[in-house]
Design an enzyme around this catalytic site. Structure first.
Site, PDB file in Angstrom:
ATOM      1  N   HIS A 161       0.834  -1.221   0.000  1.00 30.23           N
ATOM      2  CA  HIS A 161       0.000   0.000   0.000  1.00 30.23           C
ATOM      3  C   HIS A 161       0.863   1.263   0.000  1.00 30.23           C
ATOM      4  O   HIS A 161       0.465   2.293   0.552  1.00 30.23           O
ATOM      5  CB  HIS A 161      -0.965   0.021   1.196  1.00 30.23           C
ATOM      6  CG  HIS A 161      -1.697  -1.268   1.389  1.00 30.23           C
ATOM      7  ND1 HIS A 161      -2.873  -1.553   0.748  1.00 30.23           N
ATOM      8  CD2 HIS A 161      -1.386  -2.370   2.122  1.00 30.23           C
ATOM      9  CE1 HIS A 161      -3.276  -2.780   1.095  1.00 30.23           C
ATOM     10  NE2 HIS A 161      -2.382  -3.295   1.925  1.00 30.23           N
ATOM     11  N   SER A 282      14.487  22.019 -15.918  1.00 27.92           N
ATOM     12  CA  SER A 282      13.278  22.772 -16.217  1.00 27.92           C
ATOM     13  C   SER A 282      13.688  24.101 -16.832  1.00 27.92           C
ATOM     14  O   SER A 282      14.702  24.681 -16.450  1.00 27.92           O
ATOM     15  CB  SER A 282      12.497  23.005 -14.923  1.00 27.92           C
ATOM     16  OG  SER A 282      11.647  24.108 -15.074  1.00 27.92           O
ATOM     17  N   LYS A 288      15.454  22.271 -10.649  1.00 28.46           N
ATOM     18  CA  LYS A 288      14.873  20.980 -11.008  1.00 28.46           C
ATOM     19  C   LYS A 288      15.825  20.045 -11.736  1.00 28.46           C
ATOM     20  O   LYS A 288      16.632  20.459 -12.561  1.00 28.46           O
ATOM     21  CB  LYS A 288      13.654  21.197 -11.911  1.00 28.46           C
ATOM     22  CG  LYS A 288      12.503  21.888 -11.210  1.00 28.46           C
ATOM     23  CD  LYS A 288      11.701  20.954 -10.355  1.00 28.46           C
ATOM     24  CE  LYS A 288      10.763  20.132 -11.231  1.00 28.46           C
ATOM     25  NZ  LYS A 288       9.989  19.199 -10.418  1.00 28.46           N
ATOM     26  N   GLU A 295      10.042   8.552 -16.824  1.00 31.16           N
ATOM     27  CA  GLU A 295       8.690   9.087 -17.082  1.00 31.16           C
ATOM     28  C   GLU A 295       8.247   8.798 -18.515  1.00 31.16           C
ATOM     29  O   GLU A 295       7.104   8.431 -18.764  1.00 31.16           O
ATOM     30  CB  GLU A 295       8.660  10.599 -16.843  1.00 31.16           C
ATOM     31  CG  GLU A 295       8.619  10.976 -15.380  1.00 31.16           C
ATOM     32  CD  GLU A 295       8.664  12.485 -15.203  1.00 31.16           C
ATOM     33  OE1 GLU A 295       7.599  13.100 -15.132  1.00 31.16           O
ATOM     34  OE2 GLU A 295       9.773  13.047 -15.152  1.00 31.16           O
TER      35      GLU A 295
END
Ligand code: ARG
Length: 468
Positions: A161, A282, A288, A295
């Site tokens: 979980h 970024s 970043k 991804e």
């Protein structure tokens, strides 16, 4: 009517030229040229067989072969001129052959149809790509297993979980990923068997009146089997569906790893770091460092699942035998091949370069009462039924939460208030190392078992390599 140069190879019975839009609409040469080298290989084998069948002479074969080899070189060098008017890869090559060697070129298509030709080409193409993909998976597995070995003792919070559940080792987690890949390879090699069947000889749908010797063509092309039924041979695309199902499962696996790598490399987890060369920045936020590679792989799983659905839907309700619908099999299949190869290449390069942060993983494991099950098991070994032990430990966890400390930091006297069975040796099982070392059975997380799993996995890779 067409001029001599773009004359269709099939327009004997036609009274007017093809509508310009229809010509574009029905053409596949824009994408099926990927099959060109396989088409030529198939044609050389077909012509060689026709000599054995006494349909062509050896001199004709030599001319055909040299013409086709020139065409292969032209295609590979990029100097070949493709014509949309000639519809597809097959007719472009056949026309170029006749242009090069004259009348003999027109004999190549004897006893053959584009229907069995295209089915053969796709199978030759896919067989080749299956072998490339298997090699890529193997390369990824080698890097993954090495990483597992380096981190065989590193503590990681095992999760259920997405919450800390029990301590495991990082190596054990890596070997779970390896199991997924091992099953993927099994599915892939299964699919290869059904791909490696030769349709050539089925001709349009019913076979041919020429005395063809299919076993010769099959042997020349390295096919393990010959299709049993000519109708099925020209229409079957199960192998492409099966391959896309394999690919979908593989991409589903890669998307799961991607998700974990994205989470683990975030500042909330900081379990791993991905080297800069696999990340991007970024354009607005200078701080970043984004995990673009995982991804994108996670995102690319979508198009592979889409291709599987496309192919299933394409074949659904199609009557026997060949239908033009089948031309739509190529773009999704080619896209699956490219996506899978690219994703595997990215992973095979990136996974061995993962930087681990063992201190952070250890601290996170300490936070989640991850040894609570070990304490319950300890009480069971002292004679308490498991359900009662579960209750005792639950109460102790509540005490520890209250005090904002770990179970291993509770006083012995506090522990003993919950159960008289608890003695000083309890602290052996409450440590993280005690917990992982105790799970010392086949498939368990102890470093000892992880090393044995690594040895077995490497043995499988060795056998696979020997079998190829
Ligand atoms: N371009 C076609 C395809 O990809 C080749 C087979 C065409 N056969 C036919 N009877 N029109 O399926």
């Amino acid at each position: 009517m067409s001029t001599e140069n773009d004359k269709k190879l099939w327009d004997g019975r036609f009274n007017e030229a093809t509508d310009a839009f229809v010509e574009e609409f029905t053409a596949s040469v824009g994408f099926d040229r990927v099959l060109a080298i396989y088409d030529i290989t198939g044609s050389v084998a077909h012509a060689t067989m026709l000599v054995q069948a006494k349909v062509l002479t050896s001199n004709e074969l030599e001319l055909i072969k040299s013409g086709l080899e020139e065409i292969r070189a032209d295609i590979l060098s990029g100097s070949f001129t493709w014509s949309v008017g000639l519809e597809d890869v097959h007719m472009n090559i056949e026309k170029a052959l006749t242009d090069k060697i004259g009348e003999v070129g027109k004999t190549l298509h004897t006893g053959r149809s584009r229907n069995d030709q295209v089915a053969t080409d796709i199978r030759l193409y896919l067989r080749d790509k299956i072998d490339d993909i298997e090699q890529l998976i193997t390369r990824l597995q080698i890097g993954l297993i090495d990483l597992a070995e380096r981190e065989a003792e590193t503590i990681l919070p095992g999760m259920t979980h997405l919450q800390v559940a029990q301590p495991i080792t990082f190596g054990h987690h890596m070997m779970a990923w390896n199991e997924m890949l091992e099953r993927d390879v099994g599915r892939l090699s299964d699919c290869r068997k059904r791909t490696n069947v030769m349709p050539l000889g089925a001709a349009a749908l019913a076979g041919t009146t020429f005395p063809i010797k299919r076993e010769i063509t099959a042997q020349l092309l390295g096919f393990e089997a010959i299709s049993e039924n000519s109708l099925d041979a020209v229409s079957d695309r199960d192998f492409a569906i099966e391959f896309s199902a394999f690919a979908s499962t593989l991409m589903m696996h890669l998307s799961r790893w991607s998700e974990e790598m994205i989470l683990w490399s975030s500042s909330q987890f900081e379990f791993i770091e991905l080297p800069d060369r696999f990340c991007t920045g970024s354009s607005i936020m200078p701080q970043k460092k984004n995990p673009d590679v995982p991804e994108l792989v996670r995102g690319k799983s979508a198009r592979v699942f889409g291709a599987l659905t496309t192919l299933l839907t394409l074949m659904k309700s199609q009557p026997l035998a060949y239908n033009k619908d089948n031309q739509e099999d190529k773009e999704p299949l080619f896209d699956v091949v490219k996506t899978v190869k690219d994703s595997l290449t990215a992973f095979a390069d990136m996974v061995p370069a993962i930087i681990t942060r063992p201190v952070n993983m250890r601290n996170a494991t300490m936070k989640g009462y991850a040894t609570a099950t070990d304490l319950a098991d300890y009480l069971v070994k002292k004679g308490l039924p498991f359900r009662d032990a579960h209750d005792v430990v639950g109460k102790l966890v509540a005490v520890a939460i209250e005090k904002k400390i770990d179970l291993s930091e509770l006083e012995l006297t506090t522990l003993q208030q919950a159960s008289v069975l608890i003695e000083a040796d309890v602290f052996d099982v409450l440590t993280l190392e005690g917990s992982i070392n105790a799970r010392d059975h086949y498939g368990g997380t102890s470093p000892n078992q992880v090393r044995q799993a690594i040895a077995r996995a490497r043995e499988k890779l060795r056998k696979r390599d020997a079998g190829n």
